[in-house]
Design an enzyme around this catalytic site. Sequence first.
Site, mmCIF file in Angstrom:
data_model
loop_
_atom_site.group_PDB
_atom_site.id
_atom_site.type_symbol
_atom_site.label_atom_id
_atom_site.label_comp_id
_atom_site.label_asym_id
_atom_site.label_seq_id
_atom_site.Cartn_x
_atom_site.Cartn_y
_atom_site.Cartn_z
ATOM 1 N N GLU A 386 0.829 -1.211 0.000
ATOM 2 C CA GLU A 386 0.000 0.000 0.000
ATOM 3 C C GLU A 386 0.864 1.263 0.000
ATOM 4 O OE1 GLU A 386 -2.677 -0.634 3.351
ATOM 5 O OE2 GLU A 386 -3.980 -1.856 2.081
ATOM 6 N N ARG A 419 5.328 -8.096 8.558
ATOM 7 C CA ARG A 419 3.943 -8.362 8.149
ATOM 8 C C ARG A 419 3.870 -8.992 6.751
ATOM 9 N NH1 ARG A 419 0.458 -3.841 7.863
ATOM 10 N NH2 ARG A 419 -1.257 -4.713 9.036
ATOM 11 N N ASP A 465 -8.412 -8.800 4.098
ATOM 12 C CA ASP A 465 -8.172 -7.636 4.964
ATOM 13 C C ASP A 465 -9.272 -7.478 6.015
ATOM 14 O OD1 ASP A 465 -7.179 -5.329 5.961
ATOM 15 O OD2 ASP A 465 -7.533 -4.099 4.199
ATOM 16 N N GLU A 493 -12.626 -1.961 12.137
ATOM 17 C CA GLU A 493 -12.562 -1.247 10.859
ATOM 18 C C GLU A 493 -13.661 -1.650 9.884
ATOM 19 O OE1 GLU A 493 -8.831 -1.699 8.843
ATOM 20 O OE2 GLU A 493 -9.495 -0.582 7.092
ATOM 21 N N TRP A 641 -7.704 -2.865 -6.459
ATOM 22 C CA TRP A 641 -7.552 -3.290 -5.070
ATOM 23 C C TRP A 641 -7.795 -4.780 -4.851
ATOM 24 C CZ3 TRP A 641 -5.226 -0.370 -1.535
ATOM 25 C CH2 TRP A 641 -5.111 0.996 -1.797
HETATM 26 O O1 GCW Z 1 -7.049 -2.698 6.251
HETATM 27 C C1 GCW Z 1 -6.085 -1.905 5.751
HETATM 28 C C2 GCW Z 1 -6.382 -0.616 6.412
HETATM 29 C C3 GCW Z 1 -5.210 0.318 6.428
HETATM 30 C C4 GCW Z 1 -4.049 -0.410 7.058
HETATM 31 C C5 GCW Z 1 -3.741 -1.648 6.248
HETATM 32 C C6 GCW Z 1 -2.672 -2.484 6.897
HETATM 33 C C7 GCW Z 1 -2.377 0.604 8.419
HETATM 34 O O2 GCW Z 1 -7.469 -0.035 5.769
HETATM 35 O O3 GCW Z 1 -5.592 1.442 7.152
HETATM 36 O O4 GCW Z 1 -2.929 0.404 7.146
HETATM 37 O O5 GCW Z 1 -4.875 -2.451 6.159
HETATM 38 O O6 GCW Z 1 -3.032 -3.390 7.619
HETATM 39 O O7 GCW Z 1 -1.508 -2.222 6.694
#
Ligand code: GCW
Length: 951
Positions: A386, A419, A465, A493, A641
């Site tokens: 990202e 990660r 995610d 989230e 995405w």
């Molecule tokens: O779910 C997404 C989130 C981002 C987050 C990313 C991640 C910190 O929308 O806000 O960034 O994952 O986990 O790196």
Amino acid sequence: MLQKNMGGREAPMPLKKIDLLRKLKPTSSNWVPQVPRNWGPGKPLTSPHPPSQPSDPLCPIHSRFVRMGGKARPLPRALVFALLLAIPLAAQAQTADQAWLKYEKTTDRHIFSICVRSLGNSTLQQSAVQELARSHLGFENPLDDPSNQTSSLRICNPAPGIRDDIGDVILGTLAEVRRSYPQLVLAGRSGPGAFWLTHVVEHDNHKIIVAGEDDQGVLYGAFALIRRLRQGQLIYPIEIHEVPAYPIRWVDEWDNPDGSIERGYAGRSIFFEGGNVSDDLAPVSEYGRLLASVGINGLNVNNVNAAPQLIDSGHLRQLARIADALRPWGVRLAMSVAIASPQTIGGLKTYDPLDPAVKAWWAAKANEIYTLIPDFAGFTVKADSEGQPGPASFGRTPADAANTLAAALAPHGGVVLYRAFVYNHHLDWHDPKADRARAAYDIFHPLDGKFAANVIVQTKEGPIDFQVREPVSPLFAGLEHTAQAMEVQITQEYTGQQRHLVYLAPMWKGVLDTDLRANSQPSPVKEILEGKTFHQPLGGLVGVAGIGRDRWLRSPLALANLYAFGRLAWNPNLSPSEIADEWTRQTISTNSVVVATVENMLMQSWPAYERYTGPLGLQTLTDITGSHYGPNIESSERNGWGQWHDADALGVGKDRTVATGSGYAGQYPPELAKIYESEETTPDDLLLFFHHLPYTYKLHDGKTVIQYLYDSHYQGAAQAAEFVKDWQSIQPQIDPSLYTDVLARLEYQAGHAIVWRDAVVQYFFKLSGIPDAKGRAGHFPGRLEAEDARLTGYQVIDVHPWEDASRGKAVSCPTPTQNDPAMKGTGFSPYVNTPKSSGASAPEGMPTCTAQWTWTGATGRYNIAVQYFDLEGGAAKFTLLVNGQPISNWTADASLPSTHPNGDNSTRKTMRDIDLKAGDTIQVNGIPDGSDRAALDYIELTSAGNAAPKP
Ligand code: GCW
């Protein structure tokens, strides 16, 4: 021998001393506990470490009195102890700042003076002693001094290492306890943080022993003792031995130096402010206490989208203050680092992880950190993800980058959590083989065995995610020679952002229990993380917490998630319902009806949310490119995405099979791969994650996919409405302010669940053209659309996405500067104030817009729901009027995403028991404010007896 069974559950330990049960029999069957009349709330201790109290030479036997029939008479010590531990405690309401650790004196609890003594003098042992002092649990004697409202814990003879027969609760490390009580058998598997709770009787003195493998174990043991007492559990004779399942039990905070929190829904950071560490770290210390109480031992303090400056010398000195605040609770500080730091902060020409100068820079940085923070836990890394820089820029792998950092930390005992959330967010959606779900396995599986021993690969629980449901990441089975941690989100989230009640423990537990059948052997995820399956010494659970200044998670019930995360990280074999039970008892009430009701609400909440947001493995059908909150189905489609669900007129679902799709299913070990490869064997709740199927495809129970989608959304929304009633049913037993707070949240949720229901149902109804067998899709009895009303001032608008408004349209009150073609030539000006008698009046110069309907239905008593959009950037005012008489005024001042009317901010307000007859006018007045244009979707009338009237 002491034994620990799986994951820290208590195991029976043979008694080696006196038969306490016999001794503990009450001498009087009509014994009634009483307390002085002036029993009141105690003075809270402001510091977890108040100055030591003078040592109390003895806890005299005569202090253990209870009043019986107006006379005081001594009770035998053993009986006092047994009663103390047996009496159910009626815990009262919480204040969120102390969450489940809000200790209160209560009038219906009977407590006695008990001494506590620690054998050692470490900071952690002192925290443990003081925590018992703070707990108001059995450490006071009401008859000694009824007016004394301070904690009367007697900390007996605090001199370290001195053995005597004084203390009633003795705390110490295993070594210290063995020195003082050589006859005591404390055996069984051990490890950092492990503890034993046991008892001894010496010279007729009864003692509880809290023994820790180390000082941290002593603290965990003290919290375990408090936890049991506060739940009213009978624990005497006490024999408990627990060992934490995982060495890594961390929370990750995604806080930025400016005090904002990525995906935080509870206000500003407790750690940072204006680019620096906050001056006041008292909340950090209180947070450390909460974390320690459930066994969390690490805190990664800053956003994984790491601000590079936090690693400069000035900021490191500031971060050391956070480490100091956490240290008394055994919570070690970690931080996220940007891989490009050697260049951005260090001034090097490169950040190539294999460059010798880069390696030296990291080593020097680690030395600097450990000089300031000797117990620093390690780094978390988000790279090549990202937009974050990473080793890929130099043709290097994640292992190259991780190992460079690991080498820098290794001499100091630190770890790297690297990660696995690495993926390309510019995927080609035309390509059926392209699939974001594949990324983690494709990138990390080939690197298995190449990571240094102090690197832990941290993988989100699912391959996408944090969606409302995903299959377990296949990477857990794909890394046999690598330490692993699983990352879950405590902050909600994609699961309602704490505005919706969603207890996540059942979801996490489902993942932990999933047997991946690696090498065709039993290999549940929890055991892989524990290192049992592949024999890895490191591993664990990481929870993205997102706590903020507003009562940690803002919503009181959301704190059950933080609690449950810690408990599962300690012991993944606990059940979500037993965790819900113990959290409720400590936080809300020990009343059995309250416990049963709240536990049921918690346990039903995730399934309900899944039903009204994204069932059948579709994932949360939310706005994935924006708020991640309200419905926005197409935001997932046709972009890079990679969260596609491929809905078209004939069917829905992403084909991830090996045969015809992306091949993702083939990343699982063969037994699971086979199950997911076929739609016949894929469980229904993951069906559309793995398969693209026609709407008419029949599920295992014979229902079609489309009918399931309709039914599920109606069922989920109905469940959300039930939560309101459940909560109302326990009102008398709940603290009034907690009751009101939670009720408002649940009512909001019930309204927003209808927004979700209608958005998804009308979207798939339009796309598929297949009617709902139950006739609900597209039919809303009692609903009167705003665009069909007689409008003054309001303009009809198209809502985006269209499914977020009833029939895709709403009305909005334009700003004075807006060109208003609809008004041209009508002579009408919306910018005049309406008379006061028509409800809330607009400030000078502000318009009042109105929407009016004439009631044509049956005479009767109705509830009227007004569906409006509560926009960011202002607080519009609304009034509902019947025949010109105001019924209710309210202000749209909630904090919801977006300045545009959509499913993020569509909100329902219901006015009840309104008498109507044919010909009555119903009117809504809206006064905009700032960018909140008082937009309105519809009103909906239901009979106050709940039957929907015919309009
Ligand atoms: O779910 C997404 C989130 C981002 C987050 C990313 C991640 C910190 O929308 O806000 O960034 O994952 O986990 O790196």
